[in-house]
Design an enzyme around this catalytic site. Structure first.
Site, short mmCIF file in Angstrom:
data_model
loop_
_atom_site.label_atom_id
_atom_site.label_comp_id
_atom_site.label_asym_id
_atom_site.label_seq_id
_atom_site.Cartn_x
_atom_site.Cartn_y
_atom_site.Cartn_z
N LYS A 98 0.83 -1.22 0.00
CA LYS A 98 0.00 0.00 0.00
C LYS A 98 0.86 1.26 0.00
CE LYS A 98 -1.72 1.53 4.06
NZ LYS A 98 -1.46 2.93 4.47
N ASN A 99 1.87 1.30 0.88
CA ASN A 99 2.62 2.54 1.07
C ASN A 99 3.62 2.82 -0.05
OD1 ASN A 99 1.10 3.03 3.27
ND2 ASN A 99 2.68 2.53 4.79
N ARG B 75 -8.66 -0.60 4.70
CA ARG B 75 -7.78 0.43 4.12
C ARG B 75 -6.45 -0.16 3.72
NH1 ARG B 75 -7.67 6.03 7.23
NH2 ARG B 75 -6.45 6.38 5.37
N ASP C 299 4.84 0.56 12.03
CA ASP C 299 3.64 -0.08 11.46
C ASP C 299 3.50 -1.55 11.89
OD1 ASP C 299 3.04 2.29 10.27
OD2 ASP C 299 3.66 1.71 8.25
N ARG D 99 1.15 14.62 13.57
CA ARG D 99 1.58 14.48 12.19
C ARG D 99 1.62 15.81 11.40
NH1 ARG D 99 -1.00 9.03 9.83
NH2 ARG D 99 0.84 9.09 8.53
N CYS E 141 -4.83 13.35 13.36
CA CYS E 141 -4.86 11.95 12.98
C CYS E 141 -4.90 11.11 14.24
CB CYS E 141 -3.60 11.65 12.17
SG CYS E 141 -3.32 9.92 11.86
#
Ligand code: EPZ
Length: 430
Positions: A22-23, A408, A316, A131, A126
């Protein structure tokens, strides 16, 4: 709203295909704005965030075509996206979009670089931390962008175009590195980014930019040297495998016991996390295109870890490691150094019987003999999947609410786990 129901206690056994990251997929899609030619991305994961970014890019004028699946083709190879930004028709990224997905703020660099003007909403708060975006703006200003903040929007102009510069980031930021790297690709002359993020996803974007005609030195290191070009070409690029998805399933296997092969995963993108999994007592073997995790009966050893930018232990995977340590034989300590508020899973893990004390940025986890299933709430993406790991080991049934967080960033999570023997199903709201 959909829920996920898990009955814990089953070992995981089998093979899990790892999806595209995803990233990396998100900034690669944004890179398509740098050229009027076609950028083809293969192995794009089918995720809510990818679909949302596709909508945002369409608003800017990017034409997106997705290849249909061939009959008999593997469902596990991801999708192929063809993105063509022949004309950028809108240089505004509105609050309604950017606030839903922070990575869409990264359109700022490409918009100023290609169009000389951009109006992009500040992302706002967030769930995992404040952030800020100061480093993004610092880098883009150094490239010659004039930047004002007005009513929640970044207004950026570069009437004479961007020029190369030497940028020394005071702190490692994945997003600021992406934003400046993308902008520098169309800037005049050489840009040097010092203290650049070394995350493999940054390297993947740099590799794609090289295919588009940019000369980049130092890929994979903390100093990137980018020779900007007036015009970039189209390219074909395959999104690298998702190291966070692979690390998550590795931890799930270490938690439940069993024997799982993570097909397509790259061990060298995940070495600190794999070392941690070995230290807690699972066997991990790496080959060119897979990682195998085995744990047979042995108890889990406690561990002390702090999160760090790559190649350190990834933030993560912090929540997932915590779920794994809830049943270790002793006390583990996990310090979160990247985001100040990334502990929302702690209270939910406590609902399953975990014993975790929080002091500032440090969680102390006393291993318990067993967890018990209970209803819990997904909060952010990685926190949610830590609840899945805990539930897979818990006695009885757990239901996880608000699973849109999982959608997501995890592709076909229930299917991948149930194929390996997990008792997991999605309860779709009628
Ligand atoms: C990326 O977020 C990832 N997102 C995050 O993944 C990941 O957790 C994070 O990098 C760290 O690895 C994507 O790739 C889409 P940062 P990003 O800028 O770029 C501070 C997930 O679950 N900072 O590296 O937003 C910041 O507050 C997600 O997939 C500034 O101070 O993270 C943080 O403390 C969530 N000023 C630290 O730097 C800035 O201008 C690192 O953030 C920018 C960041």
């Amino acid at each position: 709203m959909d829920r996920i129901r898990i009955v814990g206690g089953r070992k995981l056994e089998g093979t899990i295909p790892i999806s595209g990251a995803k990233n990396a997929a998100l900034p690669l899609m944004i890179a398509s704005m740098l050229t009027a030619d076609r950028l083809t991305l293969k192995n794009v994961p089918n995720l809510a965030d990818v679909n949302l970014l596709a909508r945002i890019l369409r608003n800017h004028g990017v034409d997106l075509a997705v290849d249909g699946k061939r009959p008999g083709g593997s469902a596990h190879l991801g999708e192929t996206f063809h993105l063509t930004a022949r004309d950028i028709v809108d240089t505004t990224a509105p609050y309604e979009m950017v606030s839903r997905m922070r990575a869409s703020f990264w359109v700022l660099g490409p918009l100023i670089a290609r169009m000389g003007v951009a109006k992009v909403s500040l992302p706002g708060g967030c769930a995992i931390g404040t952030r800020p975006v100061d480093l993004h703006l610092q880098g883009l200003k150094a490239l010659g962008a004039e930047i004002d903040i007005d009513r929640g929007y970044v207004l950026a102009r570069a009437p004479k175009g961007l020029h190369g510069a030497r940028i020394i980031f005071p702190k490692v930021s994945v997003g600021a590195t992406h934003n400046v790297l993308l902008a520098a690709a169309l800037a005049k002359g050489e840009t040097v980014i010092e203290n650049a993020a070394r995350e493999p996803e940054v390297g993947d974007v740099a590799d794609c930019l090289v295919k588009m005609g940019v000369r980049i030195g130092g890929i994979g290191t903390s100093t990137l040297r980018i020779q900007g070009r007036d015009r970039l070409e189209g390219a074909v690029h395959t999104v690298l495998p998702d190291r966070i998805e692979a690390g998550t399933f590795a931890m799930a296997t270490a938690a439940t016991g069993g024997d799982v092969t993570l097909a397509g995963a790259r061990g060298h993108d995940l070495s600190t996390a794999l070392d941690a999994i070995r230290r807690v007592g699972a066997e991990v073997t790496e080959s060119d295109d897979a990682i195998r995790v085995v744990r047979n009966g042995a108890g889990l050893e406690p561990i002390s870890i702090e999160t760090q930018p790559f190649p350190g232990f990834p933030t993560d995977l912090q929540a997932q490691l915590m779920a794994l340590m809830t049943r270790a034989r002793g006390t583990s300590v996990i310090r979160e150094t990247i985001f100040e508020n990334r502990f929302m899973h702690v209270q939910e893990l406590a609902r399953l019987g975990a014993d975790i004390q929080l002091h500032g940025d440090t969680a102390t986890i006393k291993g318990v003999k067993a967890l018990q299933g209970a209803p819990v709430m997904a909060t952010d993406l990685r926190a949610s999947v830590s609840l899945v790991i805990a539930a897979l080991t818990a006695e009885g049934e757990t239901t996880i609410n608000r699973v849109y967080h999982l959608d997501r960033g995890f592709e076909r999570l229930e299917e991948k786990l149930s194929r390996c023997g997990a008792d997991i199903e999605r309860l779709t709201a009628s």
